[in-house]
Design a protein around this motif. Structure first.
Motif, mmCIF file in Angstrom:
data_model
loop_
_atom_site.group_PDB
_atom_site.id
_atom_site.type_symbol
_atom_site.label_atom_id
_atom_site.label_comp_id
_atom_site.label_asym_id
_atom_site.label_seq_id
_atom_site.Cartn_x
_atom_site.Cartn_y
_atom_site.Cartn_z
ATOM 1 N N ILE A 173 19.039 44.686 55.077
ATOM 2 C CA ILE A 173 20.406 45.152 55.280
ATOM 3 C C ILE A 173 21.192 44.838 54.020
ATOM 4 C CG2 ILE A 173 22.482 44.939 56.689
ATOM 5 C CD1 ILE A 173 19.669 43.509 58.373
ATOM 6 N N GLN A 174 21.853 45.843 53.459
ATOM 7 C CA GLN A 174 22.642 45.659 52.246
ATOM 8 C C GLN A 174 24.024 45.141 52.649
ATOM 9 O OE1 GLN A 174 20.742 46.126 49.574
ATOM 10 N NE2 GLN A 174 19.182 46.877 51.018
ATOM 11 N N VAL A 175 24.363 43.950 52.199
ATOM 12 C CA VAL A 175 25.617 43.302 52.570
ATOM 13 C C VAL A 175 26.437 43.063 51.315
ATOM 14 C CG1 VAL A 175 26.684 41.293 53.654
ATOM 15 C CG2 VAL A 175 24.515 42.180 54.542
ATOM 16 N N LEU A 176 27.674 43.574 51.305
ATOM 17 C CA LEU A 176 28.573 43.410 50.167
ATOM 18 C C LEU A 176 29.837 42.695 50.614
ATOM 19 C CD1 LEU A 176 27.019 46.372 49.879
ATOM 20 C CD2 LEU A 176 28.378 46.461 47.788
ATOM 21 N N ASN A 177 30.309 41.789 49.763
ATOM 22 C CA ASN A 177 31.521 41.012 50.033
ATOM 23 C C ASN A 177 32.453 41.130 48.845
ATOM 24 O OD1 ASN A 177 33.423 39.086 50.859
ATOM 25 N ND2 ASN A 177 32.218 37.373 50.061
ATOM 26 N N THR A 178 33.750 41.361 49.113
ATOM 27 C CA THR A 178 34.701 41.507 48.021
ATOM 28 C C THR A 178 36.066 40.970 48.420
ATOM 29 O OG1 THR A 178 35.581 43.081 46.396
ATOM 30 C CG2 THR A 178 35.523 43.803 48.699
ATOM 31 N N HIS A 179 36.911 40.800 47.394
ATOM 32 C CA HIS A 179 38.300 40.376 47.570
ATOM 33 C C HIS A 179 39.122 41.162 46.560
ATOM 34 C CE1 HIS A 179 41.412 36.832 47.648
ATOM 35 N NE2 HIS A 179 41.861 37.920 48.249
ATOM 36 N N LEU A 180 39.866 42.156 47.072
ATOM 37 C CA LEU A 180 40.598 43.057 46.186
ATOM 38 C C LEU A 180 41.947 42.479 45.780
ATOM 39 C CD1 LEU A 180 39.839 46.512 47.870
ATOM 40 C CD2 LEU A 180 38.489 45.210 46.196
ATOM 41 N N GLY A 181 42.553 43.104 44.786
ATOM 42 C CA GLY A 181 43.786 42.602 44.199
ATOM 43 C C GLY A 181 45.009 42.801 45.069
ATOM 44 N N LEU A 182 46.142 42.278 44.566
ATOM 45 C CA LEU A 182 47.386 42.309 45.332
ATOM 46 C C LEU A 182 48.181 43.592 45.109
ATOM 47 C CD1 LEU A 182 48.596 38.625 44.795
ATOM 48 C CD2 LEU A 182 47.506 39.584 46.823
ATOM 49 N N LEU A 183 47.976 44.254 43.961
ATOM 50 C CA LEU A 183 48.731 45.460 43.658
ATOM 51 C C LEU A 183 48.006 46.694 44.170
ATOM 52 C CD1 LEU A 183 49.933 44.720 40.021
ATOM 53 C CD2 LEU A 183 51.111 44.271 42.175
ATOM 54 N N ARG A 184 48.767 47.664 44.636
ATOM 55 C CA ARG A 184 48.177 48.881 45.189
ATOM 56 C C ARG A 184 47.354 49.624 44.147
ATOM 57 N NH1 ARG A 184 51.849 53.808 47.754
ATOM 58 N NH2 ARG A 184 50.133 55.259 48.191
ATOM 59 N N SER A 185 47.902 49.778 42.957
ATOM 60 C CA SER A 185 47.178 50.494 41.904
ATOM 61 C C SER A 185 45.913 49.746 41.501
ATOM 62 C CB SER A 185 48.090 50.680 40.684
ATOM 63 O OG SER A 185 48.624 49.432 40.247
ATOM 64 N N GLU A 186 45.975 48.425 41.513
ATOM 65 C CA GLU A 186 44.804 47.601 41.199
ATOM 66 C C GLU A 186 43.704 47.800 42.238
ATOM 67 O OE1 GLU A 186 43.930 42.789 40.581
ATOM 68 O OE2 GLU A 186 45.799 43.498 41.512
ATOM 69 N N ARG A 187 44.075 47.792 43.507
ATOM 70 C CA ARG A 187 43.076 47.968 44.577
ATOM 71 C C ARG A 187 42.422 49.335 44.498
ATOM 72 N NH1 ARG A 187 47.284 45.371 47.549
ATOM 73 N NH2 ARG A 187 47.982 47.359 48.454
ATOM 74 N N ARG A 188 43.215 50.364 44.097
ATOM 75 C CA ARG A 188 42.671 51.711 44.007
ATOM 76 C C ARG A 188 41.537 51.766 42.990
ATOM 77 N NH1 ARG A 188 47.476 54.647 42.938
ATOM 78 N NH2 ARG A 188 48.364 54.904 44.989
ATOM 79 N N VAL A 189 41.753 51.169 41.855
ATOM 80 C CA VAL A 189 40.716 51.147 40.808
ATOM 81 C C VAL A 189 39.494 50.381 41.287
ATOM 82 C CG1 VAL A 189 40.194 50.307 38.475
ATOM 83 C CG2 VAL A 189 42.423 51.349 38.960
ATOM 84 N N GLN A 190 39.723 49.284 41.945
ATOM 85 C CA GLN A 190 38.599 48.439 42.384
ATOM 86 C C GLN A 190 37.775 49.096 43.476
ATOM 87 O OE1 GLN A 190 40.949 45.021 43.332
ATOM 88 N NE2 GLN A 190 41.093 44.329 41.189
#
Length: 808
Positions: A679-696
């Motif tokens: 099972i492929q499991v991915l974990n992340t923590h995205l940024g606080l800014l909307r534009s930053e999260r979009r890129v990530q």
């Protein structure tokens, strides 16, 4: 900001707490040390059997205890009292590890010959000294005890036989301090006054009900102040004292609530009056629970247990038309006319005696305990019967031979209707005399108590110990055996001390990760509770906390996962506590855990490797990715599991061009092996800014992560996205994957942030179409709300099981 406001408010409440103020006014010592030290509050509900508890829970009479089971990860265990099923015997085993510490509540001591009772200070102190001499470590050392038979080695004991009343601190206080004590607890004492009036009214009604039932008027009147004093006043005083001790940080506190047992003796364990008392006890437990979780000096666990149960009984003298003493005299006369007779009964009932705990002779006079005898009698030359309940110890004259003793036992069973009469043999075995023959114990214990008795295996050995106790009677009369109605040799409608399932079946309501034996036994007994308590406090052989990670789900294809932002293991109380985070995780028993905001080697959190410590506590393997790495300090995310796994990728996610001030973000990808596939499991923590999260998120959906050829189904993506479900970021992810909370049909999606008062859903689990969602939950226990500024998100997933033809 929310985190800082809550910490400031919490500290202000602690500083201005009535318990804190009273502790300072009374100049009580405080247990200084790290606030993450373990502490333990044990609450005993005297006389409440597990069946009666379950009845009360079903009827809504104990809503707080019900909440502990449903929302706070508590588990209900059966608790076997041991024999005799009385408070002194249970507390002797719990406090000192001594089984069958006493043969009964009232029994004869040989030197000098006299009958002792466990509510007498001298008798209780003498028995406790004998237990301590057996090198049993006192469980309550350094702590406090309230309304217990024994002190358990407590540094401070209150309302116990050896310490009538509150204790030296309040008695020695000057009048101004006493006045401050009363004023600071004005509403508590007002509540006591209202409850006293209410209970008094109920008690008066109870008197007239008793008169209709043919009870003695004087005894009914004597029971009124007893019930009011024990069921209300003593309970409230114990709560006030317990809250002060919790704020002082004492390592262990034991509080015994006597009200239900008092009522059940008088009117029966299932009576309306007994169950009315349970409502007040439930509220008292709730107040102590809140105080324990607000303590600034220790990390308290709260355990609730009962020492024994009670059974509905009929009085032997009413059933047979004669007392047990008369029966003994007649049986002795039938054996030989030459033996002295005139059997004396040491005591008929424990009721009206417990009120003494409130404070010595003054309270005794206040409650007008008419005709109460407080001294132990020296037996004369005739037989003596010590019977407080359905077990009677019969001490025969020295002139009675072993053969005649057996004849007396046979007569009592055959001619006088005693259900069973036991006597110890020289071999160490026990002969039980019944109306229809004899049994040899322990071999034939099933014939005495029934093959379906929940504790039959343990009772066999305990009966031998009971009859072989140095202070046991020459004969032991039992008021119950299987197939016969239960009788008591005292004046009561509810009884305990014997071997029936109801009397021996107590309960223990413990946190799900309490350090019990592994594998967990079918039931606990006081010795097991003692060992677990010592382990919790770090005084036992095993560590004070155990992992609660479960074995893989036996249902094919089930995988339990968790996403949890742990806020560098700094809780809403401002305390750094890695172990608390591990407890929150362990109580949900996940198979795979995705953690965000972990510190490794950072000065602000003591240089701890949080990822490694949590994994070790959970007995899991882990992979950590530092999104931030400055010299030796690292900060980032991890994936933990007890299943086989391999690291596929751990890397940074893109930020905004020209914004080097933003916190770096990253992701970690592992392949977990379960049910014959990866099972492929991915974990992340995205940024606080909307534009930053979009890129990530575009990067995550690209060829290096979810779009990579090796990222084959089944796929799970989870973490702290810092984005609401309706955001463009989440909508973009849902173009590829399904939102697990939305897939959990029929249930409303649950918020995860902020942890104390969750208002938004920014932590998410996304799965591909090959993965089913069996359920989603957000643990919101008191522990979880305090441990981090996020609540964990848990999902039960259904993974397709690989067939022989499917290599995965």
């Amino acid at each position: 900001m929310i985190h800082r406001i809550e910490i400031a408010a919490r500290r202000l409440r602690q500083r201005l707490s009535r318990s804190a103020v009273l502790g300072r006014l009374l100049r009580l010592p405080v247990s200084e040390g790290a606030p993450t030290r373990p502490g333990l509050l044990i609450i005993q509900v005297d006389g409440l059997s597990r069946p009666q508890l379950e009845s009360a829970l079903a009827a809504g009479e104990m809503p707080f205890l019900d909440r502990l089971r449903k929302s706070e990860h508590y588990r209900l265990h059966s608790h076997y009292s041991g024999l005799p099923s009385t408070t002194p015997a249970v507390q002797g085993e719990l406090f000192y590890g001594v089984k069958c510490a006493v043969p009964a509540f009232a029994f004869r001591r040989p030197d000098p010959p006299r009958v002792v009772r466990m509510y007498d200070p001298e008798a209780a102190a003498e028995v406790e000294a004998m237990q301590a001499a057996e090198d049993g470590e006192p469980l309550l050392a350094g702590g406090s005890a309230y309304a217990d038979t024994f002190t358990g080695g407590a540094a401070e004991s209150h309302f116990c036989p050896s310490s009538m009343g509150w204790g030296s601190a309040l008695r020695a206080a000057n009048p101004l301090v006493v006045a401050a004590f009363l004023l600071s607890n004005f509403f508590s004492f007002l509540r006591v006054l209202v409850l006293l009036v209410l209970e008094l009214g109920i008690a008066v009604v109870d008197v007239f009900r008793g008169l209709v039932g043919g009870y003695d008027f004087i005894k009914e009147l004597k029971f009124v102040p007893t019930r009011v004093g024990i069921c209300v006043l003593l309970r409230e005083l114990c709560v006030i004292g317990g809250k002060i001790d919790l704020h002082r940080g004492l390592p262990i506190i034991h509080i015994n609530f006597l009200g239900y047992d008092e009522q059940a003796h008088r009117r029966g364990p299932g009576s309306l009056f007994a169950h009315w008392t349970l409502k007040g006890i439930d509220k008292a437990v709730a107040r102590l629970w809140s105080a324990a979780h607000r303590s600034p000096l220790r990390r308290y666990d709260v355990w609730i247990h009962s020492d024994h149960g009670q059974s509905n009984v009929e009085r032997y003298d009413e059933v047979r038309g004669t007392s047990l003493e008369q029966a003994v005299d007649e049986a002795l006369a039938s054996v030989s006319a030459g033996h002295p007779r005139g059997a004396r009964q040491a005591e008929q009932s424990i009721q009206t005696h417990r009120v003494r705990f409130l404070g010595g002779q003054r309270v005794q006079r206040l409650f007008m305990r008419l005709g109460m005898e407080t001294t132990a009698e020296a037996p004369d030359a005739g037989p003596t019967v010590a019977a407080l309940g359905p077990v009677g110890h019969i001490y025969l004259p020295d002139s009675v031979s072993p053969g005649q003793r057996s004849d007396v036992a046979r007569e009592l069973a055959l001619r006088h209707g005693v259900p069973a009469v036991l006597t110890a043999n020289e071999s160490g075995d026990i002969t039980a005399y019944l109306s229809d023959g004899t049994l040899e114990l322990p071999r034939q214990t099933d014939d005495l108590v029934g093959p379906d008795h929940p504790f039959g295996d343990a009772i066999a050995a305990d009966l031998v110990s009971l009859c072989g106790h140095p202070d046991a009677g020459d004969l032991v009369a039992l008021g119950w055996r299987v197939g016969h109605r239960a009788v008591t040799f005292a004046t009561e409608n509810g009884a305990h001390a014997g071997v029936s399932p109801e009397e021996t079946h107590g309960f223990a309501l413990l946190p799900g990760d309490a350090p019990l034996a592994d594998p967990a036994p079918a039931y606990l007994r006081p010795l097991a509770l003692r060992q677990s308590a010592l382990a919790h406090l770090g005084r036992g052989r095993r560590p004070g906390r155990r992992s609660a990670v479960r074995a893989p789900e036996t249902k094919p294809g089930r995988l339990r996962i968790m996403s949890y932002n742990v806020h560098s293991c700094i809780g809403m109380d401002g305390q750094l506590d890695v172990e608390r985070i591990a407890r929150v995780i362990a109580l949900s028993s996940p198979d795979v855990v995705a953690l965000q905001e972990l510190d490794v080697g950072r000065a602000r959190t003591g240089g701890l490797d949080q990822a490694h410590l949590i994994a070790r506590l959970l007995k899991m393997e882990f992979h950590f990715h530092p999104a931030l790495h400055i010299e030796e300090e690292r900060y980032g995310d991890a994936i933990l599991t007890h299943l086989p796994m391999r690291l596929v990728k751990a890397a940074a996610l893109p930020g905004l061009v020209g914004r080097p001030d933003l916190e770096p973000r990253g992701a970690i990808w592992v392949a977990v092996e379960a049910y014959g596939r990866e099972i492929q499991v991915l974990n992340t923590h995205l940024g606080l800014l909307r534009s930053e999260r979009r890129v990530q998120v575009e990067a995550l959906l690209g060829d290096e992560w979810l779009g990579h050829p090796h990222c084959r189904s089944p796929v799970v993506l989870m973490g702290d996205f810092n984005a609401l479900p309706g955001s463009d970021v989440c909508r973009r992810v849902r173009d590829r994957l399904h939102d697990a909370q939305a897939a959990d049909k029929g249930r409303r999606a649950k918020n995860t942030f902020p942890g104390r008062f969750p208002a938004v859903r920014i932590d998410h689990v996304f799965v591909d179409q090959a993965v089913g969602v069996a359920g989603v939950e957000v643990p919101a226990s008191t522990l979880a709300r305090m441990a981090s500024d996020h609540l964990p998100l848990v999902a039960d997933l259904q993974i397709p099981v690989a067939s022989v033809q499917d290599p995965g």
